[in-house]
Design an enzyme around this catalytic site. Structure first.
Site, short mmCIF file in Angstrom:
data_model
loop_
_atom_site.label_atom_id
_atom_site.label_comp_id
_atom_site.label_asym_id
_atom_site.label_seq_id
_atom_site.Cartn_x
_atom_site.Cartn_y
_atom_site.Cartn_z
N ASP A 139 0.95 -1.22 -0.02
CA ASP A 139 -0.10 0.10 0.03
C ASP A 139 1.01 1.25 0.02
O ASP A 139 1.84 1.32 -0.77
CB ASP A 139 -0.93 0.03 1.29
CG ASP A 139 -2.23 0.52 1.14
OD1 ASP A 139 -2.22 2.07 1.01
OD2 ASP A 139 -3.43 0.04 1.15
N HIS A 171 -3.55 6.13 3.83
CA HIS A 171 -4.43 5.22 3.46
C HIS A 171 -3.81 3.62 3.90
O HIS A 171 -4.41 2.67 4.65
CB HIS A 171 -4.28 4.91 1.85
CG HIS A 171 -5.42 3.87 1.21
ND1 HIS A 171 -4.99 2.55 0.94
CD2 HIS A 171 -6.42 4.01 0.71
CE1 HIS A 171 -5.76 2.08 0.28
NE2 HIS A 171 -6.82 2.74 0.27
N SER A 328 -11.26 -0.52 -0.39
CA SER A 328 -9.98 -0.67 0.33
C SER A 328 -10.03 -0.85 1.64
O SER A 328 -9.22 -1.33 2.33
CB SER A 328 -9.41 0.72 -0.04
OG SER A 328 -8.75 0.80 -1.30
#
Length: 387
Positions: A139, A171, A328
Site C-alpha cells: 500500500d 491509506h 480498500s
C-alpha cells in the site's frame, strides 16, 4: 526379544511421532500411542505388559480408538515406534477453555463481522487474535509509530520511487489498523509489515506494484510466522495480466492475498488484481447490509465486508484516526479475518482453500442490491455466541 528386534525395523516402517498443530503447550516426554484400527483390547493390554518401562496413565480400549497415554523416554519412544500394531504417536499437550473476548463500542464494521445480525456494537473474538501470523500491507506504507500497532509494525521496503520509508498518505496506515490495530483491528496480535508501492498521492506504477508483490513472495519465508502469512492489496487499476500473474505467484507461494474489488460500480473482471481468481476479492457493504454504491461486483468477487464509513488509524500522530470508505476498507477486514482464523487454527492454511472457507462460513443472503451473478456472503469470524 521381540522388542529389541522392533527397534531394528527400517525407518520407513516406524510409526510417526506427531506434534499437535497450534498447541499452546506440549508436555515433554508425554505421548498418546494410537494403535491401528482393528487391534483388539487384549492386544493393547498385551503390548503394554510387554513394555516394562511403560506405566500408562490412561488405556483406551472401549471404542474403535485403541491405545494408551504414558510418559516415554527417548529410548522407549523408539521402541514403541517400531511396534507393528502402532499407527502413530502424538505428543501430549495442554487443552484449555477457549476464552472469547468482548470489545465494546467498536467501529460498526468490526462488530458486523463477529455477529450474524447488523446493528451490533461489540466485537467478540478468540483471545488468540491472530497470534503467530504475519500480515503484509502492500500500500502507501504504515505509520509504524502509531499506538494501535504496539510495536508490531515494521516498514520493510519502498517501491514507490519517492525514497521515503513513511506513509505520506494515510491509506496504508488505515488498512493496517483494520487488519491488526489493537482497537480497530480484526487480528489484534498479528505482526504487520509495510511494503510501499503507492506514493503520498496514492498512486504507483504496474512495475512498482509487481516489485512489491515479488518482494513479499521472497520475504515471507524468512519471517517467523508459524501460523501463516496474509497480504492485503487495497489498490487497483485496469485489468493487467502482469499484475494478476504476480498476485497468483504470491498466492501459490503460500501467502493468502485479500484484494479490493474496486470502486467503479462495475464488474470486477475488468480490474486488477481484483480479477485474479486465486486472490480473495472483496466487495464492500454499508451498515445497512447494502452493497456499497461504489463497490464492484460480479462472479470474481469472493466475499463482502464492511467498507463504508470505516474508522481506523491515520498518520500525523500516534493516536490519529480517520473515517473513510471504499473496497480498500473492506479488503483488510478479510485479510485480518484470514490472519485471525490462521491464528485460531480452525481453517485451511492453503490460501485458496482459506478464501473458500471464509466464503462458506460467511453470513449468507444478508446483502441487498446485488446482481444475480454475485455471491451474497458477508465475512464472519465464527463467534459461537453470535446473534
Amino acid at each position: 526379544m521381540h522388542l529389541s528386534l522392533a527397534t531394528l525395523l527400517p525407518l520407513a516402517l516406524a510409526a510417526p511421532v506427531i506434534q499437535p498443530r497450534g498447541a499452546a503447550q506440549v508436555i515433554p516426554g508425554s505421548y498418546i500411542v494410537k494403535f491401528k484400527d482393528g487391534t483388539s483390547s487384549t492386544k493393547v493390554q498385551d503390548t503394554i505388559n510387554s513394555l516394562p518401562a511403560v506405566n500408562p496413565k490412561h488405556v483406551y480400549r472401549h471404542s474403535k480408538f485403541k491405545g494408551f497415554a504414558a510418559d516415554l523416554s527417548s529410548k522407549t519412544l523408539k521402541t514403541v515406534q517400531g511396534l507393528p500394531e502402532v499407527e502413530y504417536i502424538e505428543q501430549n499437550a495442554v487443552f484449555t477453555i477457549n476464552d472469547y473476548v468482548t470489545q465494546k463500542d467498536v467501529p460498526w464494521g468490526l462488530a458486523r463481522i463477529s455477529h450474524r445480525s447488523k446493528n451490533q456494537t461489540s466485537y467478540i473474538y478468540d483471545e488468540s487474535a491472530g497470534a503467530g501470523t504475519c500480515s503484509y500491507v502492500i500500500d502507501t506504507g504504515i505509520y509504524v509509530e502509531h499506538s494501535q500497532f504496539q510495536g508490531r509494525a515494521t516498514f520493510l521496503a519502498n517501491f514507490a520511487n519517492d525514497n521515503k520509508l513513511a506513509d505520506g498518505n494515510g491509506h496504508g496506515t488505515h488498512v493496517a489498523g483494520t487488519i491488526g490495530g489493537i482497537d480497530y483491528g480484526v487480528a489484534k496480535k498479528t505482526t504487520l509489515y509495510a511494503v510501499k508501492v503507492l506514493n503520498a498521492g496514492g498512486s504507483g506504477t504496474t512495475a512498482g506494484v509487481i516489485a512489491g508483490i515479488d518482494f513479499v513472495t521472497a520475504d515471507a519465508p524468512t519471517r517467523n510466522c508459524p501460523n501463516g502469512t496474509v497480504a492485503n492489496m487495497s489498490l487497483g487499476g485496469g485489468r493487467s495480466t502482469a499484475i494478476n500473474n504476480a498476485a497468483a505467484a504470491l498466492v501459490k507461494s503460500g501467502v493468502f492475498l485479500a484484494v479490493a474489488a474496486g470502486n467503479s460500480n462495475d464488474d470486477s473482471s475488468w480490474y486488477s488484481p481484483a480479477s485474479e481468481p486465486t486472490a480473495c476479492t472483496v466487495g464492500a457493504t454499508d451498515s445497512a447490509d447494502t452493497r456499497a454504491w461504489f463497490s464492484n461486483y460480479g462472479s470474481l468477487v469472493d466475499i463482502f465486508a464492511p467498507g463504508v464509513d470505516v474508522l481506523s488509524s491515520w498518520i500525523g500522530g500516534a493516536t490519529e484516526t480517520e473515517t473513510i470508505s471504499g473496497t480498500s476498507m473492506a479488503s483488510p477486514h478479510i485479510a485480518g479475518l484470514a490472519a485471525y482464523l490462521l491464528g485460531l487454527g480452525t481453517a485451511p492454511k492453503e490460501p485458496v482453500a482459506l478464501c473458500g472457507y471464509i466464503a462458506t462460513t460467511a453470513t449468507k443472503n444478508a446483502i441487498t442490491d446485488l446482481p444475480a451473478d454475485t455471491v451474497n456472503a458477508l465475512g464472519f469470524n465464527g463467534n459461537p455466541a453470535a446473534e
